[in-house]
Enzyme design. Structure first.
Site, PDB file in Angstrom:
ATOM      1  N   ASP A 196       0.080 -19.940  -2.118  1.00 33.39           N
ATOM      2  CA  ASP A 196      -1.011 -20.906  -2.214  1.00 33.39           C
ATOM      3  C   ASP A 196      -1.250 -21.281  -3.669  1.00 33.39           C
ATOM      4  O   ASP A 196      -1.543 -20.427  -4.505  1.00 33.39           O
ATOM      5  CB  ASP A 196      -2.304 -20.333  -1.613  1.00 33.39           C
ATOM      6  CG  ASP A 196      -2.180 -20.072  -0.125  1.00 33.39           C
ATOM      7  OD1 ASP A 196      -1.749 -20.978   0.588  1.00 33.39           O
ATOM      8  OD2 ASP A 196      -2.501 -18.957   0.312  1.00 33.39           O
ATOM      9  N   ASP A 224       3.927 -16.212  -5.714  1.00 30.21           N
ATOM     10  CA  ASP A 224       2.735 -16.473  -4.920  1.00 30.21           C
ATOM     11  C   ASP A 224       2.963 -17.778  -4.157  1.00 30.21           C
ATOM     12  O   ASP A 224       3.828 -18.593  -4.539  1.00 30.21           O
ATOM     13  CB  ASP A 224       1.517 -16.576  -5.841  1.00 30.21           C
ATOM     14  CG  ASP A 224       0.223 -16.767  -5.069  1.00 30.21           C
ATOM     15  OD1 ASP A 224       0.005 -16.021  -4.097  1.00 30.21           O
ATOM     16  OD2 ASP A 224      -0.548 -17.670  -5.424  1.00 30.21           O
TER      17      ASP A 224
END
Length: 334
Positions: free
Chosen positions: A20, A18
């Protein structure tokens, strides 16, 4: 919890990362992230950056990563926009008009699948695809709602209610998609984590055999890993807190926990069940009289892992009450 010994990253051929809250927060890298990822790549591990954020193109994301000291090419990036575009392309005729309530990332992904992005319901689009964008307007939301009410298939790139930024958590696409869903009375099909389409897109693009999903959210990254049947690493640099992990439902429980991405290169200290409770490193956790007790010292993450093992064993398929575990956080300095 995993009982794997050795360095964590050695057990995997691909990291599905991922972005963010894991690799960066806004314009800035998460501390330790660039160094950890460069080291992993030097060891021969494939890096794939998998994001629920559909606003930017893979090229723009790769450029941002490179600027932060993480060499990346557009083909290393997998977005919810790409997953949504593939999903739509599998359900509508080639060349169909698709109303885009979002940014350039969605428009480019749709074009790559031979679909025609439009901005008005007057074009009778076969589908409406919504993704977060900084300039998302009321007028475009209205066009999306009109098209869905007229029968267009409604797809949301992701359902995240919030997204982490350098200023804190801000509304995500899941919050914005409620406008169309409420106005049209139709729930969207979601392409992003934790739903299967984005993981399928990641596997198609990487051909991973032993992937590790790395994220900061229990309800997207970790649940997505659980549903896909693959291992997961939760890093505590984004949304999820130690309290969230302790009180997690079974489908939100990670395989591994680390303070940040440097944990990829740390030995995995086993969590073991003994007569005195669950131990990890210098910590021992036990569930007594409906509450969690933790004693010891050392790495707080090892303490958290022991605490999770004791708590999850005690509650089984349920969830621990916050009041039963909060005192433990003081022992961990949280």
């Amino acid at each position: 919890m995993s009982e794997t010994t050795g360095v964590l990253v050695d057990a995997y051929d691909t990291l599905l990362l991922d972005l963010d809250g894991v690799v960066y927060l806004g314009k800035h890298a998460v501390p330790q992230a660039p160094e950890a990822l460069v080291k992993a790549r030097d060891l021969g591990v494939r890096l794939a950056f998998v994001t629920n954020n559909a606003s930017r193109t893979p090229g723009a994301i790769a450029q941002h990563l490179s600027h932060l000291g993480i060499p990346a090419a557009p083909q290393d990036v997998v977005t919810s926009a790409q997953a949504a575009a593939r999903l739509v392309a599998e359900h509508v005729p080639p060349g169909s008009a698709v109303l885009v309530v979002g940014g350039m990332g969605l428009r480019l992904a749709l074009r790559e699948h031979g679909l025609r992005p439009v901005t008005t319901a007057l074009d009778a689009p076969a589908a409406v695809v919504q993704g977060i964008a900084d300039n998302l307007s009321y007028g475009l939301l209205c066009e999306g709602a009109l098209a869905v009410r007229q029968g267009a298939w409604f797809v949301a790139a992701n359902g995240d209610t919030t997204m982490p930024t350098g200023r804190g958590e801000q509304p995500g696409n899941g919050s914005m998609s409620r406008v169309i869903a409420t106005a049209a009375g139709v729930e969207p099909v979601v392409a992003g984590k934790p739903e299967p389409p984005l993981h399928r897109e990641s596997m198609i693009r990487t051909r991973a055999e032993r992937p590790l999903i790395v994220g900061d959210r229990l309800d997207t990254d970790i649940e997505g890993a659980t549903r896909a049947g693959v291992d997961s690493l939760l890093v505590l640099t984004g949304v999820a807190t130690p309290l969230d992990v302790l009180t997690a439902a079974p489908h939100h429980r990670p395989t591994h926990i680390a303070a940040d991405l440097s944990g990829l290169h740390a030995p995995v200290v086993p969590v073991r069940r003994g007569s005195g409770g669950w131990t990890c490193g210098g910590w021992t956790a036990v569930w007594q009289n409906g509450e969690l007790a933790l004693t010891g010292e050392g790495d707080p993450v090892e303490g958290l892992r022991a605490a999770c093992a004791a708590t999850w064993e005690a509650v089984g398929d349920g969830q621990a009450d916050e009041g039963a575990v909060k005192a433990t956080l003081a022992a961990l300095g949280r």
